[in-house]
Motif scaffolding. Structure first.
Motif, PDB file in Angstrom:
ATOM      1  N   TRP A  27       9.016  55.417  41.336  1.00 50.92           N
ATOM      2  CA  TRP A  27      10.373  55.647  40.876  1.00 50.92           C
ATOM      3  C   TRP A  27      10.552  57.066  40.380  1.00 50.92           C
ATOM      4  O   TRP A  27       9.626  57.714  39.932  1.00 50.92           O
ATOM      5  CB  TRP A  27      10.771  54.655  39.795  1.00 50.92           C
ATOM      6  CG  TRP A  27       9.707  54.310  38.821  1.00 50.92           C
ATOM      7  CD1 TRP A  27       8.745  53.363  38.956  1.00 50.92           C
ATOM      8  CD2 TRP A  27       9.501  54.912  37.552  1.00 50.92           C
ATOM      9  NE1 TRP A  27       7.967  53.328  37.853  1.00 50.92           N
ATOM     10  CE2 TRP A  27       8.388  54.263  36.971  1.00 50.92           C
ATOM     11  CE3 TRP A  27      10.145  55.922  36.853  1.00 50.92           C
ATOM     12  CZ2 TRP A  27       7.913  54.592  35.729  1.00 50.92           C
ATOM     13  CZ3 TRP A  27       9.674  56.247  35.605  1.00 50.92           C
ATOM     14  CH2 TRP A  27       8.566  55.589  35.059  1.00 50.92           C
ATOM     15  N   LEU A 300      18.483  53.803  33.848  1.00 52.86           N
ATOM     16  CA  LEU A 300      19.409  52.952  34.596  1.00 52.86           C
ATOM     17  C   LEU A 300      20.721  52.719  33.860  1.00 52.86           C
ATOM     18  O   LEU A 300      21.800  52.754  34.468  1.00 52.86           O
ATOM     19  CB  LEU A 300      18.754  51.594  34.886  1.00 52.86           C
ATOM     20  CG  LEU A 300      17.673  51.551  35.959  1.00 52.86           C
ATOM     21  CD1 LEU A 300      17.006  50.183  35.974  1.00 52.86           C
ATOM     22  CD2 LEU A 300      18.255  51.871  37.333  1.00 52.86           C
ATOM     23  N   SER A 377      17.996  42.820  35.349  1.00 53.04           N
ATOM     24  CA  SER A 377      17.442  44.103  34.911  1.00 53.04           C
ATOM     25  C   SER A 377      15.922  44.098  35.022  1.00 53.04           C
ATOM     26  O   SER A 377      15.310  45.128  35.322  1.00 53.04           O
ATOM     27  CB  SER A 377      17.860  44.391  33.467  1.00 53.04           C
ATOM     28  OG  SER A 377      19.260  44.524  33.351  1.00 53.04           O
ATOM     29  N   MET A 380      15.096  44.905  38.426  1.00 54.36           N
ATOM     30  CA  MET A 380      15.302  46.341  38.648  1.00 54.36           C
ATOM     31  C   MET A 380      14.132  47.152  38.089  1.00 54.36           C
ATOM     32  O   MET A 380      13.765  48.195  38.640  1.00 54.36           O
ATOM     33  CB  MET A 380      16.623  46.786  38.022  1.00 54.36           C
ATOM     34  CG  MET A 380      17.845  46.131  38.665  1.00 54.36           C
ATOM     35  SD  MET A 380      19.403  46.519  37.840  1.00 54.36           S
ATOM     36  CE  MET A 380      19.679  48.194  38.429  1.00 54.36           C
ATOM     37  N   LYS A 384      12.073  49.699  40.439  1.00 54.83           N
ATOM     38  CA  LYS A 384      11.909  51.119  40.149  1.00 54.83           C
ATOM     39  C   LYS A 384      10.444  51.492  39.975  1.00 54.83           C
ATOM     40  O   LYS A 384      10.027  52.585  40.343  1.00 54.83           O
ATOM     41  CB  LYS A 384      12.694  51.489  38.878  1.00 54.83           C
ATOM     42  CG  LYS A 384      14.196  51.464  39.052  1.00 54.83           C
ATOM     43  CD  LYS A 384      14.660  52.506  40.049  1.00 54.83           C
ATOM     44  CE  LYS A 384      16.163  52.508  40.197  1.00 54.83           C
ATOM     45  NZ  LYS A 384      16.610  53.479  41.232  1.00 54.83           N
ATOM     46  N   LEU A 455      25.735  50.634  39.750  1.00 57.04           N
ATOM     47  CA  LEU A 455      25.074  51.338  38.653  1.00 57.04           C
ATOM     48  C   LEU A 455      26.093  52.034  37.760  1.00 57.04           C
ATOM     49  O   LEU A 455      25.938  52.058  36.531  1.00 57.04           O
ATOM     50  CB  LEU A 455      24.068  52.345  39.207  1.00 57.04           C
ATOM     51  CG  LEU A 455      22.815  51.749  39.859  1.00 57.04           C
ATOM     52  CD1 LEU A 455      21.958  52.837  40.459  1.00 57.04           C
ATOM     53  CD2 LEU A 455      22.016  50.929  38.847  1.00 57.04           C
ATOM     54  N   ARG A 459      26.528  51.321  33.649  1.00 58.61           N
ATOM     55  CA  ARG A 459      26.496  52.401  32.650  1.00 58.61           C
ATOM     56  C   ARG A 459      27.803  52.454  31.860  1.00 58.61           C
ATOM     57  O   ARG A 459      27.800  52.683  30.641  1.00 58.61           O
ATOM     58  CB  ARG A 459      26.214  53.735  33.338  1.00 58.61           C
ATOM     59  CG  ARG A 459      24.799  53.836  33.892  1.00 58.61           C
ATOM     60  CD  ARG A 459      24.639  54.996  34.837  1.00 58.61           C
ATOM     61  NE  ARG A 459      23.322  54.969  35.478  1.00 58.61           N
ATOM     62  CZ  ARG A 459      23.053  55.525  36.655  1.00 58.61           C
ATOM     63  NH1 ARG A 459      24.025  56.136  37.329  1.00 58.61           N
ATOM     64  NH2 ARG A 459      21.841  55.461  37.154  1.00 58.61           N
TER      65      ARG A 459
END
Length: 499
Positions: A27, A300, A377, A380, A384, A455, A459
């Motif tokens: 990542w 992220l 998450s 994720m 990553k 994404l 955020r």
């Protein structure tokens, strides 16, 4: 929390047989700047100023609490309500565990826990109060006159908590003393009024606002302390240590004590990650997983705004549990030969620092909102750190597999993942619908929105509701704002909710 009840642990271990994780990270993370909450954000929150002492011989906490509350509602409040969660542990017929869990929760037999309110004053004057609700888990305080909008009230409480000998959230076992959901905490007042739900056995039945804490803790010298917030001073005497602790903009205050902690630390920019392991077992591995999780989720979603994050091994049969700045990890995960279950649970609970801790929600009425986001998450994180192929294997062999296994035996009645805790019949149903089906929904939402929009929405959601409580509608609105496609049908299909 609770991502590794017995069935879920079996699924995790089963998945290890099919997943080979490369040690090579793949990542690339953007650098993020530390975000400091503005002073005015801190200054108008409820304050808890507490002095407590652990009486080890009786496993009780003797405490005093000053609560400074400012009415930020548009109407006068005639009463204030507090949760008294320890009273849920008072009698065996009301404890917050499913019947099948009782033996695991109380390996030495049932042990009572409770809170006794000794005195409450408004300023220097006694105040009317009543203990009420299911299992006596609600405290109603009636001020001498209604609290008008913008007015402030100061309450002073003396109380005592008896810790049960249980390896659940609050209690003690062979290695740790888990002091969580332990003090009178103000209930949330929202558009529905006061939220006075009891301590359900399924899920995480907690809903709170961020507040500021100053806590003075006296504990026997032989114990080490993992805590929410920052230790600002330590005073040592022969038999006791006194810790002065400050924690701003957090939803709760938790402490874990042990005589057997091995402590290791690392820094990520301005945040200290601390690993508390039992006698050093996999302490360095847990520290690395905490460090990696923090780095990935910072990139992220947005930066973790606190000075420390503690990964704490506990006597805790359920698996993992999140509190502000502290994640409880069951000791059984450290003792497994495979590393994957420990890494998965650490990553999941650290993700909760974003989805529960910083961005809050009503975990009783809308538990999917933090749990589904947290479960996805976690995927994720693996994506990553180890690559998309690992994430896909976990998604197929663990997330989808659990839900598909569930519907083979129990019919999913199609109510959708948006339902309250009281609507679930078992933890298996709750885990399969809220965690697994919830993560499947977030996966499809990502596919529908596209990577960049998805994404961007996460955020924006984080920034818009940092230190606040969000709702399903809030999440939908931000996703829709960032998408060129109409997401209403997708949300309705999965959540069975008209938005």
């Amino acid at each position: 929390m609770k991502i590794s009840r017995k069935l879920r642990l079996i699924i995790i271990i089963f998945s290890v047989m099919f997943i080979t994780i490369s040690a090579q990270y793949v990542w690339d993370l953007r650098r993020v700047e530390r975000v400091i909450a503005p002073y005015q954000e801190i200054n108008n929150k409820t304050e808890y100023i507490m002095t407590i002492e652990l009486i080890e011989e009786a496993m009780t906490i003797k405490g005093s609490e000053k609560v400074i509350y400012i009415n930020q509602e548009e109407k006068a409040l005639g009463n204030l309500y507090f949760h008294l969660y320890p009273n849920a542990f008072k009698t065996k017929d009301r404890v917050p565990f499913e019947e099948k869990e009782i033996t695991r929760a109380y390996p030495n037999g049932f042990s009572s826990g409770y809170i006794e309110i000794n005195d409450i004053n408004e300023g220097k004057k006694p105040i009317n109060y009543k203990i009420m609700g299911e299992g006596s888990t609600i405290l109603r305080v009636t001020p001498s006159k209604p609290i008008e909008p913008g007015d402030k009230i100061e309450l002073f409480m003396d109380f005592q908590v008896k810790l049960p000998n249980t390896v659940g959230r609050m209690g003690y076992g062979d290695h740790t003393v888990n002091i969580t959901n332990w003090f009178p905490i103000l209930a949330v007042y929202d558009e529905r009024g006061w939220n006075l739900d009891p301590y359900y056995a399924i899920g995480d039945p907690f809903y709170s606002e961020v507040a500021n804490y100053k806590v003075t803790t006296v504990i026997p010298t032989k114990y080490q302390l993992a805590t929410t917030g920052n230790v600002t001073k330590i005073h040592e005497r022969k038999e006791n240590k006194t810790y002065e602790i400050e924690a701003d903009l957090v939803r709760n205050f938790a402490m874990i004590l042990s005589k057997k902690f091995d402590v290791q630390e690392a820094m990520l920019e301005n945040t200290k990650i601390i690993s508390y392991s039992i006698e050093g077992i996999k302490g360095r591995e847990a520290l690395q997983y905490g460090l990696d999780s923090l780095k990935i989720f910072n990139a992220l979603f947005g930066n973790y705004p606190y000075d420390q994050l503690s990964i704490v091994a506990c006597d805790f049969f359920i698996g993992g549990m999140e509190y502000p700045n502290v994640v409880m990890i069951g000791q059984q995960l450290y003792e497994m030969e495979e590393d994957f279950p420990l890494e998965y649970v650490v990553a999941h609970e650290v993700a909760h620092q974003w989805w529960y801790g910083i961005v809050g929600n009503n975990e009783v009425r809308e538990p999917w909102l933090d749990e589904a986001l947290t479960e996805y998450s976690t995927l994720m994180y693996f994506e990553k750190k180890y690559g998309p192929h690992i994430k896909e294997q976990i998604f197929e062999k663990m997330i989808k597999a659990q839900y598909e296994n569930y519907v083979k035996f129990e019919t999913d009645k199609g109510e959708g993942i948006l339902r309250s805790l009281r609507e679930f019949d078992s933890s298996w149903q709750y885990s399969s619908i809220v965690y697994s089906k919830g993560a499947m929904f977030i996966h499809e939402l990502r596919e529908e929105m596209g990577e960049e929009a998805f994404l961007r929405a996460l955020r924006e959601y984080f920034e818009a509701f940092k230190f606040k409580n969000a709702s399903t509608e809030d999440f939908y609105n931000i996703c829709q704002k960032n998408s060129r496609k109409d997401l209403n049908y997708l949300f309705n299909q999965w959540l069975n909710a008209k938005l």
